[in-house]
Design a protein around this motif. Structure first.
Motif, PDB file in Angstrom:
ATOM      1  N   GLU A   1       1.024  -1.222   0.302  1.00 53.36           N
ATOM      2  CA  GLU A   1      -0.038   0.176   0.062  1.00 53.36           C
ATOM      3  C   GLU A   1       0.701   1.109  -0.255  1.00 53.36           C
ATOM      4  O   GLU A   1       1.789   1.341   0.844  1.00 53.36           O
ATOM      5  CB  GLU A   1      -0.923   0.255   1.140  1.00 53.36           C
ATOM      6  N   CYS A   2       0.504   2.039  -1.370  1.00 49.55           N
ATOM      7  CA  CYS A   2       1.153   3.362  -0.573  1.00 49.55           C
ATOM      8  C   CYS A   2       1.038   4.518   0.576  1.00 49.55           C
ATOM      9  O   CYS A   2       0.315   4.007   1.600  1.00 49.55           O
ATOM     10  CB  CYS A   2       0.161   4.750  -2.126  1.00 49.55           C
TER      11      CYS A   2
ATOM     12  N   ALA B   1      -1.933   9.376  -0.808  1.00 48.65           N
ATOM     13  CA  ALA B   1      -2.771   9.527  -1.685  1.00 48.65           C
ATOM     14  C   ALA B   1      -3.595  10.539  -1.534  1.00 48.65           C
ATOM     15  O   ALA B   1      -3.425  11.245  -1.209  1.00 48.65           O
ATOM     16  CB  ALA B   1      -3.761   8.028  -0.718  1.00 48.65           C
TER      17      ALA B   1
ATOM     18  N   GLU C   1      -3.973   6.219  -5.731  1.00 45.82           N
ATOM     19  CA  GLU C   1      -2.409   6.030  -5.014  1.00 45.82           C
ATOM     20  C   GLU C   1      -1.442   6.298  -5.863  1.00 45.82           C
ATOM     21  O   GLU C   1      -1.799   5.315  -7.483  1.00 45.82           O
ATOM     22  CB  GLU C   1      -2.573   4.688  -4.120  1.00 45.82           C
TER      23      GLU C   1
ATOM     24  N   VAL D   1      -1.277   7.609   4.308  1.00 42.14           N
ATOM     25  CA  VAL D   1      -2.489   6.881   4.184  1.00 42.14           C
ATOM     26  C   VAL D   1      -2.122   5.496   5.700  1.00 42.14           C
ATOM     27  O   VAL D   1      -1.011   5.942   5.520  1.00 42.14           O
ATOM     28  CB  VAL D   1      -2.449   5.251   3.230  1.00 42.14           C
TER      29      VAL D   1
END
Length: 169
Positions: free
Chosen positions: A97-98, A101, A118, A132
């Protein structure tokens, strides 16, 4: 200052009972002289500079999320939580997951359209880049946004589908 002293005296001389015509004409002449001096001074005196005002900058496009090595993802929100000052958007977290965002919120009537992006953002967008957060298998962002008080319906900006909404306060 002369207006404060002479104006009441002129009114008393002008409208006072038993004042001779000479006093009444003198009061009228004094009021005309005061008004003329006021107009003359207002047009010839240098005007002070306006007080400094804090600069109001229009919102400018924010840069893309900082982590450019993060792959582009367009998460579909599962839930939106609304409060008076914040909008929290939740979606299923994935591996990698980044860290940030880009979020765009659009209001139209009672609909709140939500776009989450993202990765590298191409183009000139009025987006808020926010961190995030990960909580177990859920990723979420918290966007500072004041909303008017009425029943909002959150909608995915891409698909147009309603998003379950929880309102706090």
């Amino acid at each position: 200052m002369s207006w404060l002293v002479l104006a009441p005296v002129c009114v008393w001389l002008l409208f006072g009972i038993g004042q001779p015509l000479r006093n009444r004409l003198g009061a009228v002449a004094t009021i005309l002289a005061l008004e003329g001096a006021t107009i003359f001074l207002a047009t010839t005196a240098p005007h002070p500079a306006p007080p400094p005002v804090a600069a109001v900058m229009p919102p400018r496009p924010v840069p893309s999320p900082t982590d450019v090595s993060c792959p582009v993802r367009l998460p579909h929100p599962d839930e939106v939580r609304l409060s008076r000052t914040h909008v929290t958007i939740l979606w299923p977290a994935v591996v990698g997951e980044c860290d940030t965002a880009a979020v765009v919120l659009g209001e139209k009537g009672n609909r709140l359209k939500v776009w989450v992006h993202e990765g590298a953002l191409v183009g000139n967008h009025q987006a808020s880049v926010v961190p995030v957060n990960i909580d177990g298998s859920t990723a979420f962002v918290d966007v500072a946004r004041k909303l008017a008080r009425h029943h909002w319906v959150a909608v995915d900006g891409r698909s147009g589908k309603r998003i379950p909404t929880i309102t706090h306060g």
